[in-house]
Structures are given as C-alpha cells and as structure tokens.
Write a protein that holds these residues in place. Sequence first.
Motif, PDB file in Angstrom:
ATOM      1  N   GLU A  39     -27.316 -14.856 109.905  1.00 21.78           N
ATOM      2  CA  GLU A  39     -26.998 -13.534 110.444  1.00 21.78           C
ATOM      3  C   GLU A  39     -28.212 -12.941 111.155  1.00 21.78           C
ATOM      4  O   GLU A  39     -29.357 -13.188 110.753  1.00 21.78           O
ATOM      5  N   GLY A  96     -29.377  -9.435 114.143  1.00 21.77           N
ATOM      6  CA  GLY A  96     -28.951  -8.270 114.907  1.00 21.77           C
ATOM      7  C   GLY A  96     -29.118  -6.940 114.212  1.00 21.77           C
ATOM      8  O   GLY A  96     -28.868  -5.890 114.811  1.00 21.77           O
ATOM      9  N   ARG A 117     -25.015  -4.613 117.287  1.00 23.04           N
ATOM     10  CA  ARG A 117     -24.105  -5.757 117.268  1.00 23.04           C
ATOM     11  C   ARG A 117     -24.731  -6.854 116.433  1.00 23.04           C
ATOM     12  O   ARG A 117     -25.809  -7.361 116.762  1.00 23.04           O
ATOM     13  N   SER A 175     -24.689 -10.655 114.745  1.00 23.05           N
ATOM     14  CA  SER A 175     -24.230 -12.006 115.064  1.00 23.05           C
ATOM     15  C   SER A 175     -24.374 -12.886 113.837  1.00 23.05           C
ATOM     16  O   SER A 175     -25.273 -12.685 113.018  1.00 23.05           O
ATOM     17  N   CYS A 176     -23.499 -13.869 113.756  1.00 18.96           N
ATOM     18  CA  CYS A 176     -23.560 -14.833 112.664  1.00 18.96           C
ATOM     19  C   CYS A 176     -23.261 -16.204 113.257  1.00 18.96           C
ATOM     20  O   CYS A 176     -22.133 -16.453 113.690  1.00 18.96           O
ATOM     21  N   TRP A 208     -16.987 -10.288 107.580  1.00 16.75           N
ATOM     22  CA  TRP A 208     -18.273  -9.623 107.394  1.00 16.75           C
ATOM     23  C   TRP A 208     -18.212  -8.831 106.088  1.00 16.75           C
ATOM     24  O   TRP A 208     -17.206  -8.164 105.807  1.00 16.75           O
ATOM     25  N   ARG A 216     -15.122 -13.237 117.598  1.00 18.13           N
ATOM     26  CA  ARG A 216     -15.800 -14.529 117.512  1.00 18.13           C
ATOM     27  C   ARG A 216     -15.845 -15.190 118.881  1.00 18.13           C
ATOM     28  O   ARG A 216     -14.991 -14.943 119.729  1.00 18.13           O
ATOM     29  N   ASP A 217     -16.828 -16.044 119.054  1.00 19.07           N
ATOM     30  CA  ASP A 217     -16.944 -16.896 120.227  1.00 19.07           C
ATOM     31  C   ASP A 217     -16.922 -18.328 119.706  1.00 19.07           C
ATOM     32  O   ASP A 217     -17.924 -18.812 119.167  1.00 19.07           O
ATOM     33  N   THR A 247     -19.989 -18.575 116.800  1.00 21.55           N
ATOM     34  CA  THR A 247     -20.634 -17.328 116.423  1.00 21.55           C
ATOM     35  C   THR A 247     -19.605 -16.241 116.133  1.00 21.55           C
ATOM     36  O   THR A 247     -18.638 -16.071 116.884  1.00 21.55           O
ATOM     37  N   TYR A 295     -19.169 -12.089 115.448  1.00 22.42           N
ATOM     38  CA  TYR A 295     -19.848 -10.845 115.807  1.00 22.42           C
ATOM     39  C   TYR A 295     -19.268  -9.661 115.033  1.00 22.42           C
ATOM     40  O   TYR A 295     -18.113  -9.676 114.616  1.00 22.42           O
ATOM     41  N   GLN A 328     -19.443  -5.653 116.103  1.00 21.90           N
ATOM     42  CA  GLN A 328     -19.910  -4.529 116.903  1.00 21.90           C
ATOM     43  C   GLN A 328     -19.738  -3.271 116.063  1.00 21.90           C
ATOM     44  O   GLN A 328     -18.628  -2.963 115.611  1.00 21.90           O
TER      45      GLN A 328
END
Length: 114
Positions: free
Chosen positions: A5, A7, A18, A20-21, A35, A71-72, A77, A79, A81
């Motif tokens: 993790e 950010g 934001r 990130s993981c 999360w 997610r991406d 990853t 996220y 926000q």
Amino acid sequence: VHLVESGGGLVQAGGSLRLSCVVSEPTFNVNTMAWYRQAPGKQRELVANLFRGGSYTNYAESVKGRFTISRDTAKNTLYLQMNNLKPDDTAVYYCNRLFAPVDWGRGTQVTVSS
C-alpha cells in the motif's frame, strides 16, 4: 501474494488523497478486493470493497459519497480515492481480499488534521 500500500500522508480536513495497493497475484482481477483501516486503539474495519468484474462496490456508511474504490487490472493495482477527508478518517489503511484474505501488508498511514 504480496500487498504493498502507498499514497498516505498528512492532509487537512476537507483534503483528498488517493491510495494505491499493488497486488502481486496473477488472479487479481478475479478476486473481490477491499480496503480496510485501523485507527489507534480500534479494531480493523472494512471501508470499501469491489467485487470481481468491477461492477459492484460497497462502502461503509461513514465514507459513502466521499471515497471511491477502483482497480486497474493491467497494473494489478487497487485504488481508494478519498475526498473531503475528516479527522475521523485518520488510520492506517490496508488492502486485502475480501474473502480468504492473505497476509496483510504494512499499510499506509493517513492522518487528517482539523
């Protein structure tokens, strides 16, 4: 599986961050991810989760309308926000699978000043 993790930071109330993981798991996109956060002296709590396929999300009442999970899959990853942050959001934030969680990462510290 490793969870990293990042950010977090120190922000004033009303600010944004934001998180990130990065998840080192080939099947990242087929897992329901979440999360969590843990404030000092309190138990870890679920903040938000994103079901596999990315079409359905769920949020704790305390963060609804302010936090967005996404997610991406190309970057493995997850996220979070976070907008309109409040001092009560101060905690260490972690990501993990919602079901069958793996070893926890170190988390990322979020501190919101009033």
